[in-house]
Design an enzyme around this catalytic site. Structure first.
Site, PDB file in Angstrom:
ATOM      1  N   ASP A 115      -8.656  23.841  19.848  1.00  0.00           N
ATOM      2  CA  ASP A 115      -7.474  24.206  20.637  1.00  0.00           C
ATOM      3  C   ASP A 115      -6.301  23.307  20.269  1.00  0.00           C
ATOM      4  O   ASP A 115      -6.306  22.116  20.569  1.00  0.00           O
ATOM      5  CB  ASP A 115      -7.783  24.067  22.131  1.00  0.00           C
ATOM      6  CG  ASP A 115      -6.608  24.493  23.000  1.00  0.00           C
ATOM      7  OD1 ASP A 115      -6.576  25.677  23.398  1.00  0.00           O
ATOM      8  OD2 ASP A 115      -5.713  23.666  23.268  1.00  0.00           O
ATOM      9  N   TYR A 147       2.115  20.358  20.072  1.00  0.00           N
ATOM     10  CA  TYR A 147       1.391  19.103  19.836  1.00  0.00           C
ATOM     11  C   TYR A 147       1.817  18.453  18.517  1.00  0.00           C
ATOM     12  O   TYR A 147       1.483  17.295  18.260  1.00  0.00           O
ATOM     13  CB  TYR A 147      -0.125  19.322  19.811  1.00  0.00           C
ATOM     14  CG  TYR A 147      -0.704  19.951  21.059  1.00  0.00           C
ATOM     15  CD1 TYR A 147       0.019  20.039  22.242  1.00  0.00           C
ATOM     16  CD2 TYR A 147      -1.990  20.473  21.058  1.00  0.00           C
ATOM     17  CE1 TYR A 147      -0.510  20.636  23.375  1.00  0.00           C
ATOM     18  CE2 TYR A 147      -2.530  21.063  22.192  1.00  0.00           C
ATOM     19  CZ  TYR A 147      -1.775  21.148  23.346  1.00  0.00           C
ATOM     20  OH  TYR A 147      -2.309  21.741  24.461  1.00  0.00           O
ATOM     21  N   LYS A 180      -0.738  28.019  20.146  1.00  0.00           N
ATOM     22  CA  LYS A 180       0.101  28.492  21.260  1.00  0.00           C
ATOM     23  C   LYS A 180       1.540  28.696  20.807  1.00  0.00           C
ATOM     24  O   LYS A 180       2.015  28.003  19.898  1.00  0.00           O
ATOM     25  CB  LYS A 180       0.053  27.480  22.413  1.00  0.00           C
ATOM     26  CG  LYS A 180      -1.370  27.063  22.758  1.00  0.00           C
ATOM     27  CD  LYS A 180      -1.503  26.243  24.013  1.00  0.00           C
ATOM     28  CE  LYS A 180      -2.945  25.758  24.179  1.00  0.00           C
ATOM     29  NZ  LYS A 180      -3.217  24.447  23.553  1.00  0.00           N
ATOM     30  N   HIS A 213       2.357  29.188  25.665  1.00  0.00           N
ATOM     31  CA  HIS A 213       2.067  27.846  26.190  1.00  0.00           C
ATOM     32  C   HIS A 213       2.482  27.671  27.643  1.00  0.00           C
ATOM     33  O   HIS A 213       1.774  27.061  28.444  1.00  0.00           O
ATOM     34  CB  HIS A 213       2.747  26.793  25.314  1.00  0.00           C
ATOM     35  CG  HIS A 213       2.042  25.482  25.315  1.00  0.00           C
ATOM     36  ND1 HIS A 213       1.995  24.671  24.221  1.00  0.00           N
ATOM     37  CD2 HIS A 213       1.342  24.836  26.280  1.00  0.00           C
ATOM     38  CE1 HIS A 213       1.295  23.581  24.521  1.00  0.00           C
ATOM     39  NE2 HIS A 213       0.901  23.656  25.761  1.00  0.00           N
TER      40      HIS A 213
END
Ligand SMILES: NC(=O)c1ccc[n+]([C@@H]2O[C@H](COP(=O)([O-])OP(=O)(O)OC[C@H]3O[C@@H](n4cnc5c(N)ncnc54)[C@H](OP(=O)(O)O)[C@@H]3O)[C@@H](O)[C@H]2O)c1
Length: 290
Positions: free
Chosen positions: A45, A50, A79, A112
């Protein structure tokens, strides 16, 4: 021990446990992803937010090389970045994300956060990405009852997954119920409470009874409710231990003890995305921190 799977509402099989890589650099994400694959994880994930999709992409290549597995054996989630929301930006962004991940498709593409005024258009773009085969399933994160109901009213595809904050301290029962009614798989982010749930004495006692760790008991408590979990760790011994949760069961009484720890408090900036009652509202909020 093999990781169990769940079947999503479009028939796609999803592992019930995977590795999360939030707050890891590209290098850490590469190492973590490779270690996870080497140790039998298939679900990874990540998210554009990120900043480590490229590291995950490299870690996937490393992991496949070491294990002899192929891309099809993995379940890769990424995402849609809040800053890419809206119809065309979402369509444009996926290409770069797939390049970074070194793949032609992701198994699951999630929105997200529900950015007010944009999330329906974002969803329509995700439906196109799904139809084009660039995502095997599409879903959302952090959708509360009002927003999920709005998305269900306005979209053609029912989300396969809603990834929400879920651990012994926050259950979001109303969201859970709506997801269950609509066959939307709930996936827990921060399943260990970001580490904060690990020092609880009541859970420690249960863990001692089962000769398990507190982390394993918490993950088991979630899995036993049918929830998908993605604990994050950069340490190999924890990556190995966190997956060792399919060989024991908690009793009904133990489940209740852990459930009673609920405080229903979100740990991060959830209030920034609070439902205004107006999905096309003026309170658009783009958050770049997660
Ligand atoms: N959709 C969203 O909005 C959203 C938001 C947040 C997170 N997520 C996803 O959910 C994943 C998991 O959530 P999270 O990273 O916030 O928190 P988490 O998985 O609940 O907890 C991770 C923390 O627990 C520690 N840890 C992990 N296993 C442990 C063990 N066996 N014993 C002791 N400590 C342990 C980790 O440290 P070490 O790494 O040092 O081991 C890390 O500090 C994220 O990585 C991300 O992929 C999604």
């Amino acid at each position: 021990m093999t990781i169990q799977t769940v079947t999503l509402n479009n028939g796609v099989k999803m592992p019930q446990l995977g590795i999360g890589v939030w707050k890891t650099s590209n290098q850490e994400a590469r190492n973590t992803t490779a270690m996870a694959i080497k140790n039998g994880y298939t679900l990874i994930d990540t998210a554009k937010q990120y900043g480590n999709e490229a590291g995950v992409g490299q870690g996937i290549q490393d992991g496949l090389k070491v294990t002899g597995k192929s891309r099809e054996d993995l379940f890769i989630t990424t995402k849609v970045f809040n800053g890419d929301q809206g119809h065309q930006p979402t369509l444009d962004a996926i290409e770069g994300q797939l390049d970074a991940l070194q793949t032609d498709y992701v198994d699951l593409l999630l929105m997200h956060w529900p950015v007010n005024g944009l999330y329906n258009a974002t969803w329509w773009a995700m439906e196109e990405i799904y139809a084009a085969g660039k995502a095997k399933a599409i879903g959302v994160c952090n959708f509360n009852v009002e927003r999920l109901s709005d998305l269900l009213d306005n979209g053609s595809v029912v989300p396969a997954v809603n990834q929400i904050e879920f651990n012994p301290r926050i259950h979001q029962q109303d969201v859970l119920s709506l997801c269950q009614e609509n066959k939307i798989q709930v996936e827990a982010w921060s399943p260990l409470g970001g580490g904060a749930a690990l020092s609880n004495q009541a859970i420690q006692q249960i863990a001692d009874q089962h000769h398990k760790t507190v982390a394993q008991v918490i993950l088991r408590w979630e899995i036993q409710q049918g929830i998908v979990v993605i604990p994050k760790s950069v340490h190999e011994e924890r990556i190995i231990a966190n997956k060792d949760v399919f060989d024991f069961s908690l009793t009904d009484e133990e489940m209740v003890i852990i459930s009673s720890l609920n405080t229903e408090e979100h740990t991060i900036w959830y209030d920034k995305f609070k439902w205004s009652g107006n999905p096309d509202g003026v309170d658009d909020y783009i958050d770049h921190r997660n």
